[in-house]
Design an enzyme around this catalytic site. Structure first.
Site, PDB file in Angstrom:
ATOM      1  CE  LYS A 134      -4.500   0.750   0.184  1.00 20.06           C
ATOM      2  NZ  LYS A 134      -5.557  -0.194  -0.190  1.00 20.06           N
TER       3      LYS A 134
HETATM    4  N1  GLU Z   1      -7.230  -0.157  -3.452  1.00 23.49           N
HETATM    5  C1  GLU Z   1      -7.974  -1.343  -3.720  1.00 23.49           C
HETATM    6  C2  GLU Z   1      -8.064  -2.215  -2.492  1.00 23.49           C
HETATM    7  O1  GLU Z   1      -7.897  -1.744  -1.376  1.00 23.49           O
HETATM    8  C3  GLU Z   1      -7.469  -2.085  -4.938  1.00 23.49           C
HETATM    9  C4  GLU Z   1      -6.036  -2.479  -4.882  1.00 23.49           C
HETATM   10  C5  GLU Z   1      -5.535  -3.050  -6.215  1.00 23.49           C
HETATM   11  O2  GLU Z   1      -6.315  -3.162  -7.144  1.00 23.49           O
HETATM   12  O3  GLU Z   1      -4.345  -3.329  -6.284  1.00 23.49           O
HETATM   13  O4  GLU Z   1      -8.381  -3.374  -2.560  1.00 23.49           O
END
Ligand code: GLU
Length: 414
Positions: A104
């Site tokens: 993240k």
């Molecule tokens: N931000 C989204 C999540 O928390 C998608 C992450 C992604 O597609 O890599 O699942």
């Protein structure tokens, strides 16, 4: 005291480790993030003054493959939040069986305070600073709160300019014009819809009579209103940071969408009675879907929640204390790491399409998404029944066991 998401994530991991009799060494590895990069992101504002923003990219684990996870732009971001979100991504990817680890990133900024030029400068500089960590075989960012497909296009371009050729597979959630996938923008909402359908079926609740309240009208909550309406549910309440609206007879998805387009918020929509964003959580409904920030359902309001089922579309919306209260009260919580994994699942499809330079039609994307989400639901339910634990523990047990298996199969380096 504000709940700390990293503490919550660790306590969920510890609970799952205990149920699994996990090797203490493996447990300790999983309690740590593999790498954490803090970056300073300077940009020249429109007034000519340089302002430095703080950002991070965190890799939690790569045992099952390259890292995957969103980039969040939010003024209240802090490192413990990024770490928790990265750990949750590790479990999410394992639960849906896609070959990624968790990551993240984020920047402490309110994107609404920036002009478009400033937003582009911030994004390109942030991408340049995290360049040593990202790449289609290393770490593939995606949109999250406060970021969108345009921001992904800028990250893709910055990376591509740096290496000297176009690399669509370095980010997902991109516009279709630069290698995005059909069905990606509504994928998280669609995944929540499939999980809602599976949950109602399993609970013996009829879809038609089910009254749903949704907190959040962003990338996830927005498309969900129409999708749940299509499923047959009655959406009785929606809200965003500015407030919300409640109508026991149901709200019109089209009406809200049109109002939101011109007003920029759902607050003030005339189709029902005005409620606050917090009031939505304790409104009279059958299914509550938190689709906004983490730590919304806490020991302060858990006793007053009236829903029978909570489906977590946001990451980490329920604190461990609230989880206990819901279990005592017999309220089913379908956890984030299962319910909200539709986004990353279609991100995986996007990456696969980019790597093959061969693109699918939307039905193919949605059909494959449905198959994966329904299988993940069955897998988590199987663990819950076998180990006699709540769905969150079962989902974490499933995710942790798959990651631990990959970790031990590979062996500890060196
Ligand atoms: N931000 C989204 C999540 O928390 C998608 C992450 C992604 O597609 O890599 O699942």
């Amino acid at each position: 005291m504000t709940p700390n998401p990293w503490k919550a994530a660790l306590s969920q991991l510890d609970g799952a480790a205990a149920k699994l009799n996990l090797d203490p060494g493996v447990h300790d590895v999983l309690r740590h993030c593999k790498r954490i990069l803090t970056v300073a992101v300077p940009i020249r504002r429109e007034d000519g003054i340089t302002h430095v923003y703080t950002g991070w990219r965190v890799h939690h684990n790569t045992s099952r493959g390259p890292c995957k996870g969103g980039v969040r732009y939010h003024p209240d971001m802090h490192l413990d939040e990024v770490k928790a979100l990265a750990m949750w991504m590790t479990w999410k990817c394992a639960i849906v069986g896609i070959p990624y680890g968790g990551a993240k990133g984020g920047v402490v900024v309110d994107p609404k305070d920036l002009t478009r030029r400033e937003l582009e400068a911030l994004t390109r500089r942030y991408a340049a600073e995290i360049l040593p960590l990202i790449g289609p075989e290393r770490d593939i960012p995606a949109p999250d709160m406060g970021t969108d497909e345009q921001i992904m296009a800028w990250i893709m371009d910055t990376y591509s300019m740096n290496v000297g050729y176009s690399v669509p597979g370095v980010v997902t959630g991109k516009p279709l014009a630069v290698g995005g996938s059909r069905g990606r923008s509504a994928a998280t909402a669609r995944g929540v819809m499939y999980v809602t359908g599976a949950t109602l079926k399993h609970r013996g609740m009829s879809v038609e009579d089910t009254r749903v309240a949704i907190q959040g009208y962003g990338k996830v909550g927005g498309p969900m209103v129409a999708l749940l309406e299509d499923l047959g549910c009655v959406v009785v309440a929606v809200s965003d940071v500015n407030g919300g609206v409640y109508n026991p007879r149901g709200l019109s998805a089209r009406g809200i969408a049109e109002y939101r387009t011109q007003a920029g918020t759902v607050a003030g929509f005339s189709g029902g009675e005005t409620i606050s964003n917090e009031e939505l959580l304790t409104i009279d409904c059958d299914v509550l879907i938190p689709a906004a920030l983490e730590s919304q359902l806490t020991e302060e309001n858990a006793e007053r929640v009236r829903a029978k089922v909570i489906i977590e579309a946001a990451n980490g919306p329920t604190t461990p204390e609230a989880d206990e209260i819901f279990e005592e009260r017999g309220i089913l919580v379908v956890p984030d790491i299962l319910a909200s994994s539709g986004g990353v699942t279609v991100s995986y499809f996007e990456w696969v399409q980019d790597l093959q330079a061969y693109f699918w039609d939307e039905d193919e994307v949605n059909d494959k998404l449905r198959t994966i989400m329904e299988q993940a639901y069955v897998d988590v339910l199987g663990v819950a029944e076998e180990k006699k634990v709540r769905m969150r523990t079962a989902a974490t047990v499933l995710g942790v066991s798959r990651v631990a298996e990959a970790h031990t199969t590979r062996g500890l380096f060196p």
